[in-house]
Design an enzyme around this catalytic site. Structure first.
Site, PDB file in Angstrom:
ATOM      1  CE1 TYR A 128      56.223 -41.163  89.768  1.00 20.44           C
ATOM      2  CE2 TYR A 128      55.797 -41.463  87.477  1.00 20.44           C
ATOM      3  CZ  TYR A 128      56.188 -42.252  88.743  1.00 20.44           C
ATOM      4  OH  TYR A 128      56.209 -43.483  88.815  1.00 20.44           O
ATOM      5  CB  SER A 129      59.208 -40.655  86.893  1.00 17.55           C
ATOM      6  OG  SER A 129      60.086 -41.741  86.139  1.00 17.55           O
ATOM      7  CD  GLU A 130      61.718 -38.362  79.979  1.00 17.46           C
ATOM      8  OE1 GLU A 130      62.398 -38.879  79.483  1.00 17.46           O
ATOM      9  OE2 GLU A 130      60.463 -38.431  79.812  1.00 17.46           O
TER      10      GLU A 130
END
Length: 180
Positions: A128-130
């Site tokens: 998720y995300s980074e």
């Protein structure tokens, strides 16, 4: 036997937060199993986002990340006017940025390789995300590593949520696997 996924949370969050937010329901079906990990570098969420990222510790996978002063860009993301398509928006957000050094990328990947070796085999990675950018970087790097060592690559599935683009430690650039 359920498929086993290595799970990587986003910047400023941690394994417990991702577990609570996302995977409890999937795990209860017994079809998938998850091993949660997290970045090693403490980070302060941008002002105004302290509660958004859940309870501390707030962690990142990369010790340095300055894409157009990226931490400032996280604040401006709230007010960012999307461009015509997602690809152009991502290019704009990362334009002119400094790519982390080879050493920084390897410092990010080495603990993940230890998990793969000590607790594998893993069938996939979830990010998720980074964590999605890190997961994509891990997939590319692991494929190269397996080919070079002549070993089977079991890390063949991926789930990405709101991801950053992968980094390439061999050429020190961000990969945009999108239309130019």
């Amino acid at each position: 036997m359920p498929l086993k996924f290595l799970c990587l949370p986003g910047a400023y969050t941690n394994a417990d937060t991702l577990r609570v937010q996302l995977v409890k329901a999937l795990e209860s079906e017994g079809l998938l199993s998850f091993r949660f990990t997290q970045g090693a570098y403490e980070a302060d969420p941008p002002p105004g986002f302290e509660t958004w990222f859940g309870n501390p510790p707030h962690l990142r996978f990369l010790e340095e990340l300055k894409f157009s002063e990226f931490d400032v860009d996280l604040q401006r993301l709230r007010f960012f006017e999307p461009l015509d398509n997602s690809e152009d928006s991502m290019r704009e957000l990362f334009r002119g940025g400094e790519v982390p050094s080879t050493e920084t990328i390897h410092n990010m990947l080495d603990p993940l390789y230890r998990v793969l070796e000590e607790e594998g085999p893993f069938h996939g990675v979830l990010g998720y995300s980074e964590g999605a950018g890190v997961a994509a970087t891990l997939l590319v790097s692991n494929q190269r590593r397996c080919e070079a060592q002549g070993i089977e690559n079991t890390l063949t599935n991926a789930i990405f949520f709101s991801g950053a683009p992968p980094l390439d430690p061999d050429v020190l650039r961000i990969h945009f696997f999108m239309a130019a």
